[in-house]
Design a protein around this motif. Structure first.
Motif, PDB file in Angstrom:
ATOM      1  N   PHE A  98      50.196  99.837   5.807  1.00  0.00           N
ATOM      2  CA  PHE A  98      50.106 100.664   4.609  1.00  0.00           C
ATOM      3  C   PHE A  98      51.004 100.112   3.503  1.00  0.00           C
ATOM      4  O   PHE A  98      50.602 100.014   2.336  1.00  0.00           O
ATOM      5  N   LEU A  99      52.234  99.727   3.849  1.00  0.00           N
ATOM      6  CA  LEU A  99      53.150  99.164   2.859  1.00  0.00           C
ATOM      7  C   LEU A  99      52.594  97.861   2.287  1.00  0.00           C
ATOM      8  O   LEU A  99      52.692  97.608   1.089  1.00  0.00           O
ATOM      9  N   TRP A 100      52.018  97.054   3.160  1.00  0.00           N
ATOM     10  CA  TRP A 100      51.454  95.775   2.705  1.00  0.00           C
ATOM     11  C   TRP A 100      50.306  96.011   1.734  1.00  0.00           C
ATOM     12  O   TRP A 100      50.244  95.401   0.660  1.00  0.00           O
ATOM     13  N   ASN A 101      49.400  96.908   2.082  1.00  0.00           N
ATOM     14  CA  ASN A 101      48.257  97.199   1.216  1.00  0.00           C
ATOM     15  C   ASN A 101      48.710  97.812  -0.107  1.00  0.00           C
ATOM     16  O   ASN A 101      48.165  97.495  -1.175  1.00  0.00           O
ATOM     17  N   SER A 102      49.690  98.695  -0.040  1.00  0.00           N
ATOM     18  CA  SER A 102      50.192  99.332  -1.259  1.00  0.00           C
ATOM     19  C   SER A 102      50.812  98.305  -2.191  1.00  0.00           C
ATOM     20  O   SER A 102      50.603  98.347  -3.409  1.00  0.00           O
ATOM     21  N   TYR A 103      51.550  97.381  -1.619  1.00  0.00           N
ATOM     22  CA  TYR A 103      52.188  96.357  -2.445  1.00  0.00           C
ATOM     23  C   TYR A 103      51.142  95.517  -3.167  1.00  0.00           C
ATOM     24  O   TYR A 103      51.272  95.236  -4.363  1.00  0.00           O
ATOM     25  N   LYS A 104      50.093  95.141  -2.457  1.00  0.00           N
ATOM     26  CA  LYS A 104      49.072  94.288  -3.053  1.00  0.00           C
ATOM     27  C   LYS A 104      48.319  94.992  -4.177  1.00  0.00           C
ATOM     28  O   LYS A 104      47.743  94.346  -5.047  1.00  0.00           O
TER      29      LYS A 104
END
Length: 477
Positions: free
Chosen positions: A168-174
């Motif tokens: 989730f953090l990775w997707n949010s960052y992108k």
């Protein structure tokens, strides 16, 4: 980054105390109180289940994107909906009028005028509501990230039911706009646990060296104040209590020493000082023409010439901090500083630093409550109220200097086709440097009307300053 012996396995990222970043002291053990955390924020299975390949790697902003041509495309739910960008474009005024519980805090600006925002793990909602929470955080700080900014993450208070997944953090960052990533200057992680470092190590292969250098671990609130250059911070009680538990043994002596240092510096302040003193002190002790401090006039004169005033991002980009500090020290010693060959962003930073270092803000503590009520005023009364505040309630030296800087900023606005600095952009930069609270840290709810006030002055300067200060008539109505 801390590049130590390759024979020793260490987690990436700066040392716990950035002041002793090159220390050879080992990382704290898992048994240390510093690493105490009742719950971990991610599931180990997420880390173990993720397979990383390095074929066909490409750089995408700050991350290395690993591409496997044989892998099937996976439909990942976008944590931010497609129409979110349109939602972010709402008028600041409409966004700020009604009181609300903020998802992040505005901690003020540092000595370079960069906005500082705080995010608290203790405020994270349940996992099912995390997408909306992240949207609201982005929505609150989006108007400010066109300029350099600082983010502080307080890790204390994370629980099992609100810890976000690594995916989730990775997707949010992108999904973040480029400005969010590019203009972030420092990411402070306060009270990190050992597992935070494990997660950082997991993401490290995907993150550029430039972005990794932005991360700074902070072990105490005293250390955070020192790093930000702020003597006071408005921090939630639960974090202060947690910090007391971790650092009570060393805080008393540190705070006492800090207070002694501040007292000694105040006593040693030379009459030539122009940074860190009151405006009245400068006007009394320095050769000020029309109450304009010499260093302010030098900065404005230097920035007003072609090639400087039309620099793209003027006042939005941070100048070299070391150069700014050196210039401030020279000015305070009474040296004649030549800004001819100084970088434009350093000069701009010097001007912002002058305003921020004043013992009392240029618009004075007395006007704080009035100005933070700006958005509550009926629109038909704003012109009269603003004129009355500025021309009747500001001390004369404050009025003169504020008028002088506003006239300069109007000239900056006239070059907005080149420098991209509109009245709104300038208000965001200068609002927190013109006014702040004398009691508490200015909140996001308060910074919006301050910025709107400054924006209004810039757009209506001709009506407000139509008559010279020496006449200062009482406005009609």
């Amino acid at each position: 980054m801390d590049n130590r012996s390759k024979n020793t396995i260490r987690l990436p990222g700066p040392a716990i105390n950035p002041v002793v970043e090159n220390s050879d002291e080992p990382q704290p053990s898992l048994s240390d109180l510093h690493d105490f955390e009742p719950k971990l924020e991610f599931d180990d299975t997420e880390l173990l289940a993720t397979t990383i390949t390095h074929q066909n790697d490409v750089m995408d902003e700050d991350f290395v994107v690993t591409e496997d041509l044989n892998a099937e495309t996976e439909n990942i739910v976008n944590p931010l909906e497609d129409d979110f960008e349109d939602q972010l474009r709402e008028e600041t005024e409409n966004f700020s009028i009604s009181p609300r519980r903020t998802h992040c805090d505005f901690l003020g600006t540092d000595k370079q005028g960069r906005h500082i925002f705080a995010i608290y793990a203790s405020r994270f909602p349940a996992k099912s509501e995390m997408e909306i929470f992240i949207r609201n955080v982005i929505k609150e700080i989006e108007p400010f990230v066109e300029n350099d900014y600082i983010l502080v993450y307080f890790h204390q208070g994370l629980k099992e039911d609100n810890k976000p997944s690594a995916q989730f953090l990775w997707n949010s960052y992108k999904e973040l706009d480029r400005n969010f990533r590019k203009n972030l200057k420092n990411l402070y992680v306060v009270h990190p646990t050992w597992f935070i470092r494990v997660i950082w190590n997991f993401f490290s292969p995907f993150i550029s060296e430039k972005f990794r250098k932005k991360l700074i671990y902070i072990s105490s609130l005293d250390e955070l104040r020192q790093s930000l250059g702020l003597s006071k911070l408005k921090i939630p009680d639960n974090i202060c209590d947690f910090d007391d538990k971790l650092n009570s043994g060393r805080r008393f002596g540190s705070t006492s020493q800090t207070n002694n240092n501040i007292s000694n510096l105040t006593k040693q302040m030379a009459k030539t000082a122009q940074f860190g003193v009151t405006l009245k002190f400068i006007v009394t002790n320095s050769p000020c023409l029309n109450s304009i401090p010499p260093i302010v006039r030098k900065c404005v004169d230097s920035l007003s010439i072609t090639g400087m005033i039309d620099t793209e991002g003027i006042f939005r980009r941070s100048g070299n901090h070391t150069e700014i500090i050196a210039l401030k020290e020279r000015v305070n010693r009474g040296e004649d500083v030549d800004l001819k060959d100084v970088n434009v962003h350093v000069i701009a930073g010097l001007l912002k630093s002058f305003l921020r270092d004043l013992s009392e803000p240029l618009l004075t503590f007395e006007l704080y409550d009035d100005i933070t009520s700006f958005l509550d005023w009926p629109k038909e009364e704003r012109s009269r109220n603003v004129t009355q505040l500025i021309r009747e309630k500001l001390p004369e030296e404050n009025y003169e200097l504020f008028k002088y800087i506003v006239e300069f900023l109007v000239r900056v606005m006239e070059c907005e086709d080149l420098n991209k600095m509109t009245s709104s952009n300038l208000a965001i930069v200068f609002g927190p440097n013109f006014l702040w609270s004398g009691k508490n840290t200015t909140s996001l709810d308060e910074i919006a009307p301050i910025n709107a006030f400054v924006d209004f002055v810039l757009q209506n300067h001709k009506d407000i300053y139509l008559i010279d200060v020496n006449q200062r008539p009482t406005p009609i109505g």
